[in-house]
Design a protein around this motif. Structure first.
Motif, PDB file in Angstrom:
ATOM      1  N   ARG A 219       0.834  -1.215   0.000  1.00 26.04           N
ATOM      2  CA  ARG A 219       0.000   0.000   0.000  1.00 26.04           C
ATOM      3  C   ARG A 219       0.863   1.258   0.000  1.00 26.04           C
ATOM      4  O   ARG A 219       0.539   2.246  -0.666  1.00 26.04           O
ATOM      5  N   ILE A 220       1.961   1.218   0.743  1.00 26.19           N
ATOM      6  CA  ILE A 220       2.863   2.374   0.792  1.00 26.19           C
ATOM      7  C   ILE A 220       3.463   2.628  -0.583  1.00 26.19           C
ATOM      8  O   ILE A 220       3.466   3.760  -1.079  1.00 26.19           O
ATOM      9  N   PHE A 221       3.977   1.577  -1.221  1.00 34.07           N
ATOM     10  CA  PHE A 221       4.544   1.741  -2.561  1.00 34.07           C
ATOM     11  C   PHE A 221       3.493   2.228  -3.545  1.00 34.07           C
ATOM     12  O   PHE A 221       3.761   3.088  -4.385  1.00 34.07           O
ATOM     13  N   SER A 222       2.286   1.698  -3.460  1.00 37.42           N
ATOM     14  CA  SER A 222       1.209   2.118  -4.361  1.00 37.42           C
ATOM     15  C   SER A 222       0.869   3.592  -4.153  1.00 37.42           C
ATOM     16  O   SER A 222       0.640   4.333  -5.118  1.00 37.42           O
ATOM     17  N   THR A 223       0.845   4.033  -2.904  1.00 35.29           N
ATOM     18  CA  THR A 223       0.556   5.433  -2.590  1.00 35.29           C
ATOM     19  C   THR A 223       1.635   6.339  -3.167  1.00 35.29           C
ATOM     20  O   THR A 223       1.341   7.375  -3.778  1.00 35.29           O
TER      21      THR A 223
END
Length: 116
Positions: A16-20
């Motif tokens: 989720r962090i990378f996607s954000t």
């Protein structure tokens, strides 16, 4: 919770962090530039030399990453607009970096992803 379940939960957060980051900054963002953004989030008001030391990077590399995260990319196109470059009031030859409103929003989104 088993070790495998804990690992899966941690990896989901990381995903989720990378996607954000990719959705806010760009699909082709390098891990080093993303790391530089997080470093500034944790150390607002520092200059290139101090940030390079904390990242274990050269001053030149850090300067390029900070420029990309600011208003202009190295090639002259619009930058990511996440950092503001300001003259250091205590040293007129130095530039310090702080988060723009867009940068603060991304920082808060990243923190929210970790806290979920």
């Amino acid at each position: 919770m088993s070790r495998e379940d804990e690992a899966e939960k941690a990896l989901k957060k990381l995903d989720r962090i990378f996607s954000t980051i990719r959705s806010s900054i760009g699909e082709s963002i390098s891990l080093q530039v993303a790391h530089t953004f997080v470093l500034v989030c944790r150390n607002e008001g520092l200059g290139v030399v101090e940030l390079a030391e904390r990242a274990g990077a050269s001053k030149g590399t850090m300067s390029r990453h900070l420029l990309d995260l600011s208003e202009r990319l190295r090639n002259g196109q619009d930058g990511y607009g996440l950092l503001q470059r300001t003259q250091d009031p205590s040293s007129l030859r130095s530039i310090i970096y702080t988060l723009t409103p867009k940068g603060k929003l991304l920082k808060n989104q990243l923190v929210d992803n970790i806290e979920d």
